[in-house]
Design an enzyme around this catalytic site. Structure first.
Site, PDB file in Angstrom:
ATOM      1  N   MET A 148      -1.668   9.426   0.476  1.00  0.00           N
ATOM      2  CA  MET A 148      -1.513   8.952   1.982  1.00  0.00           C
ATOM      3  C   MET A 148      -0.317   9.003   2.011  1.00  0.00           C
ATOM      4  O   MET A 148       0.697   8.686   1.035  1.00  0.00           O
ATOM      5  CB  MET A 148      -2.219   8.085   2.778  1.00  0.00           C
ATOM      6  N   ASP A 175       1.693   3.246  -6.544  1.00  0.00           N
ATOM      7  CA  ASP A 175       2.680   4.520  -7.733  1.00  0.00           C
ATOM      8  C   ASP A 175       3.050   4.851  -7.229  1.00  0.00           C
ATOM      9  O   ASP A 175       3.381   5.831  -7.661  1.00  0.00           O
ATOM     10  CB  ASP A 175       0.848   4.147  -8.285  1.00  0.00           C
ATOM     11  N   ASP A 225       5.186   5.868  -5.178  1.00  0.00           N
ATOM     12  CA  ASP A 225       6.329   6.380  -5.496  1.00  0.00           C
ATOM     13  C   ASP A 225       6.770   5.280  -7.247  1.00  0.00           C
ATOM     14  O   ASP A 225       7.147   4.508  -7.000  1.00  0.00           O
ATOM     15  CB  ASP A 225       7.560   5.052  -4.630  1.00  0.00           C
ATOM     16  N   ALA A 257       4.879   2.679   9.538  1.00  0.00           N
ATOM     17  CA  ALA A 257       3.941   4.151  10.709  1.00  0.00           C
ATOM     18  C   ALA A 257       2.659   4.014   9.460  1.00  0.00           C
ATOM     19  O   ALA A 257       2.875   4.737   8.260  1.00  0.00           O
ATOM     20  CB  ALA A 257       4.693   5.271  10.056  1.00  0.00           C
ATOM     21  N   GLN A 288      18.858   4.338   2.129  1.00  0.00           N
ATOM     22  CA  GLN A 288      18.372   4.845   1.933  1.00  0.00           C
ATOM     23  C   GLN A 288      17.725   6.387   1.583  1.00  0.00           C
ATOM     24  O   GLN A 288      16.855   7.029   1.225  1.00  0.00           O
ATOM     25  CB  GLN A 288      16.492   3.943   1.235  1.00  0.00           C
ATOM     26  N   HIS A 339      -1.036   0.922   2.443  1.00  0.00           N
ATOM     27  CA  HIS A 339       0.384  -0.033   2.868  1.00  0.00           C
ATOM     28  C   HIS A 339      -1.234  -0.500   2.771  1.00  0.00           C
ATOM     29  O   HIS A 339      -0.549  -1.977   2.157  1.00  0.00           O
ATOM     30  CB  HIS A 339       0.411   0.312   4.529  1.00  0.00           C
TER      31      HIS A 339
HETATM   32  P1  AMP Z   1       6.948   3.383   2.643  1.00  0.00           P
HETATM   33  O1  AMP Z   1       6.537   2.618   4.279  1.00  0.00           O
HETATM   34  O2  AMP Z   1       6.703   4.362   2.364  1.00  0.00           O
HETATM   35  O3  AMP Z   1       8.402   2.788   1.798  1.00  0.00           O
HETATM   36  O4  AMP Z   1       5.817   2.362   1.978  1.00  0.00           O
HETATM   37  C1  AMP Z   1       5.827   1.023   1.471  1.00  0.00           C
HETATM   38  C2  AMP Z   1       4.933   0.460   0.433  1.00  0.00           C
HETATM   39  O5  AMP Z   1       3.552   1.547   0.065  1.00  0.00           O
HETATM   40  C3  AMP Z   1       5.856   1.788  -1.078  1.00  0.00           C
HETATM   41  O6  AMP Z   1       5.414   0.022  -2.357  1.00  0.00           O
HETATM   42  C4  AMP Z   1       4.801   2.895  -1.530  1.00  0.00           C
HETATM   43  O7  AMP Z   1       4.701   2.366  -2.727  1.00  0.00           O
HETATM   44  C5  AMP Z   1       3.877   1.674  -0.592  1.00  0.00           C
HETATM   45  N1  AMP Z   1       2.479   3.638  -0.736  1.00  0.00           N
HETATM   46  C6  AMP Z   1       2.993   4.037   0.366  1.00  0.00           C
HETATM   47  N2  AMP Z   1       1.655   5.237   0.318  1.00  0.00           N
HETATM   48  C7  AMP Z   1       1.013   4.804  -0.594  1.00  0.00           C
HETATM   49  C8  AMP Z   1      -0.213   4.899  -0.870  1.00  0.00           C
HETATM   50  N3  AMP Z   1      -1.314   6.671  -0.422  1.00  0.00           N
HETATM   51  N4  AMP Z   1      -1.555   4.318  -1.605  1.00  0.00           N
HETATM   52  C9  AMP Z   1      -0.388   3.813  -2.349  1.00  0.00           C
HETATM   53  N5  AMP Z   1       0.535   2.669  -1.826  1.00  0.00           N
HETATM   54  C10 AMP Z   1       1.455   3.480  -0.584  1.00  0.00           C
END
Ligand code: AMP
Length: 282
Positions: A186, A150, A152, A32, A61, A37
Site C-alpha cells: 500500500m 518497514d 521505507d 493520502a 524530501q 498508515h
Molecule cells: P508516507 O505518508 O508515505 O510518508 O508514510 C508515512 C509512514 O507510513 C512511513 O513510516 C511509511 O513507511 C509508512 N507506510 C507507508 N506505507 C506503508 C505500508 N504499506 N505499510 C506499513 N507502513 C507504511
C-alpha cells in the site's frame, strides 16, 4: 480527535499531556492515508496513552518537483479515516512556516553511510530532507515512541540513527508492510495508478517472493540477472534498481555470508509512478 494546526498549539498540547505523565506515541505521514498508515497507529495505540498523527507533505524530501506537485493530497478524507480508526487522539497539520521558520533549507546529516545507499543514490538530498523534518517534528511532538513503516526500510534505519544522535529518549519502532490483496505494498502513490497498472504491479511482490525462493540457492549475480530480465519483459514497467543488501549496513552484497541477514530492495516505475518495496529474505 483534536485537530492542531500551529506549532505553538502542538507544543502546548504536548506539554499539558506530558505534565500529566502520559506516554506519547507518534507517526508522521505525508497524508493520502491508507490502511498501511493506520497500522502504525494501531501499533502506537497498544503501547502509549496518547497517539498523535501528523500530515505534512515535506517539500525538502522531494528531489523531483513534478513528483511533489503530483503527490496526492486529500486532508478531509484523511481526517475521516483517522477518526474512523479510533486509534488517534490528535492530528497535527502544520504549515511550512511551523516546521521551517527560516525557509526551506535542510541540515546535512551523517548517518554513517546509510544515506549513500539505494534511495540515497537515486534521490539526492532526500534523506537530508527527511532528517530535517523528522528532527523538527520530534522536537515539537516530543514522543516517547515513534512508528515508521518497514516499507521505507532505509528511512526507518536512518530515523533510528537520527533519534540516537539527536534524541535518544525516543524509541523508534518498525511496523510490517501492509499490502493490497494482490500483494502490492500500500502506498499513497498507488492512487495514481490505473486499474490495469495496479493489477500489473503485483509483479513487484511476486518477484520479491521469487528472490526469497532463490535465496542462498542461486548466486547473487544470477538473481540480479533474473530480476532484471523479469522487468525487461514488461513494457509498462521500468526497474530503477534491484539490490540485495545487508539488513544492517544496507550495503549491496554479491555473496550471502553465513551469519548476516539480508533483504531484497526494489524500485519500479509503473508509468510515471515510482513504487518502492522490500522483503526480508529467510
Ligand atoms: P508516507 O505518508 O508515505 O510518508 O508514510 C508515512 C509512514 O507510513 C512511513 O513510516 C511509511 O513507511 C509508512 N507506510 C507507508 N506505507 C506503508 C505500508 N504499506 N505499510 C506499513 N507502513 C507504511
Amino acid at each position: 480527535m483534536r485537530i492542531i494546526k500551529r506549532k505553538k498549539d502542538i507544543e502546548a498540547f504536548v506539554e499539558r499531556n506530558k505534565e500529566m505523565g502520559l506516554k506519547i506515541g507518534f507517526a508522521p505521514t505525508m497524508g493520502a492515508l491508507h490502511a498501511g498508515h493506520i497500522s502504525l497507529y494501531a501499533a502506537a495505540r497498544k503501547e502509549n496513552d496518547l497517539v498523535i498523527s501528523s500530515i505534512f507533505v515535506n517539500p525538502t524530501q522531494f528531489n523531483n518537483p513534478e513528483d511533489l506537485e503530483k503527490y496526492p493530497r486529500d486532508v478531509e478524507s484523511d481526517l475521516q479515516l483517522l477518526r474512523e480508526s479510533g486509534f488517534v487522539d490528535a492530528v497535527y497539520l502544520p504549515e511550512i512556516a511551523d516546521l521551517y521558520p527560516e525557509g526551506l533549507a535542510t541540515k546535512n546529516y551523517d548517518f554513517g553511510g546509510l544515506e549513500n545507499e539505494m534511495e540515497g543514490k537515486f534521490r539526492p538530498g532526500h534523506f537530508n530532507g527527511v532528517g530535517t523534518v523528522v528532527e523538527e517534528l520530534f522536537r515539537q511532538v516530543k514522543p516517547d515512541n515513534a512508528y515508521f513503516g518497514d516499507k521505507d526500510y532505509q528511512q526507518l534505519a536512518i530515523v533510528k540513527k537520527l533519534a540516537a544522535q539527536v534524541n535518544p529518549q525516543i524509541s523508534i519502532h518498525g511496523v510490517g508492510i501492509h499490502r493490497e490483496e494482490n500483494g502490492l505494498a500500500m502506498s499513497s502513490r498507488n492512487q495514481r495508478l490505473t486499474a490495469d497498472q495496479r493489477a500489473a504491479a503485483k509483479l513487484i511482490f511476486e518477484t520479491l517472493n521469487k528472490v526469497n525462493d532463490w535465496f542462498r540457492i542461486i548466486t547473487v549475480p544470477e538473481i540480479n540477472r533474473r530480476v532484471k530480465a523479469i522487468f525487461d519483459a514488461e513494457k509498462d514497467m521500468q526497474l530503477e534498481y534491484f539490490e540485495i543488501a545487508d539488513e544492517e549496513t544496507l550495503q549491496q552484497t554479491d555473496f550471502f555470508y553465513k551469519d548476516r541477514s539480508y533483504r531484497a530492495f526494489l524500485v519500479v516505475f509503473v508509468g510515471d509512478v515510482r513504487l518502492i518495496d522490500n522483503l526480508h529474505l529467510d
